[in-house]
Design an enzyme around this catalytic site. Structure first.
Site, short mmCIF file in Angstrom:
data_model
loop_
_atom_site.label_atom_id
_atom_site.label_comp_id
_atom_site.label_asym_id
_atom_site.label_seq_id
_atom_site.Cartn_x
_atom_site.Cartn_y
_atom_site.Cartn_z
N HIS A 153 -21.31 -5.30 27.34
CA HIS A 153 -21.64 -4.86 28.69
C HIS A 153 -20.70 -5.52 29.68
CE1 HIS A 153 -23.96 -8.64 28.51
NE2 HIS A 153 -23.83 -8.67 29.82
N HIS A 159 -8.57 -5.28 36.46
CA HIS A 159 -9.29 -4.08 36.88
C HIS A 159 -10.00 -3.47 35.68
CE1 HIS A 159 -5.49 -2.32 35.47
NE2 HIS A 159 -6.12 -1.16 35.37
N GLU A 200 -10.30 2.02 37.99
CA GLU A 200 -9.30 3.06 37.70
C GLU A 200 -9.98 4.17 36.94
OE1 GLU A 200 -5.33 3.65 34.88
OE2 GLU A 200 -6.20 1.66 35.10
N GLU A 228 -25.78 3.02 33.14
CA GLU A 228 -25.10 3.40 31.91
C GLU A 228 -24.22 4.62 32.16
OE1 GLU A 228 -26.46 3.39 27.32
OE2 GLU A 228 -27.64 4.69 28.62
#
Length: 135
Positions: free
Chosen positions: A7, A64, A110, A41
């Site tokens: 996670h 990033h 991104e 999620e």
């Protein structure tokens, strides 16, 4: 033995604004929320937003988080974020379409069309300085 990324936890100053950003603009599904955080999620990615009222923003480096996006969805997605005033932090200069943007707390994100295989194929055609391939 590690099996992959479990996670990602991001510190946020304004939890409701961050939930709205990830849910309403990026398409995450809100699974649970509490006073100091939320679980969301997207595909197999588990995202935890952790409220830190004094959070000063991420470090000013190239760190990033990139999300995959289908080529057919890329232009519409980028246009939608621009229409909502989402700030961009970088222009794409690499293989595949990429849209580099900031979340409400300045985390660098991104949306990228492609994967490691397409990146390596492009790098084999035009390698970075000093690049060596493992195979």
């Amino acid at each position: 033995m590690l099996t992959g990324l479990n996670h990602l936890t991001l510190a946020v100053a304004d939890l409701p604004a961050s939930i709205a950003f990830y849910r309403d603009l990026l398409g995450f599904r809100l699974e649970a929320r509490w006073d100091q955080g939320a679980y969301l999620e997207l595909g197999s990615l588990w995202l935890c937003l952790s409220r830190e009222p004094q959070y000063g923003g991420p470090a000013a480096d190239y760190t990033h988080y990139a999300f995959g996006i289908a080529a057919a969805d890329f232009a519409r997605f980028a246009a939608q974020l621009r229409a909502h005033g989402v700030r961009e932090w970088k222009q794409n200069r690499s293989e595949g379409d990429s849209f580099y943007f900031l979340d409400p707390d300045g985390h660098r994100l991104e949306a990228h069309v492609g994967d490691l295989r397409s990146r390596l194929a492009a790098c084999r055609q035009a390698p970075y300085a000093g690049m060596r391939f493992a195979d």
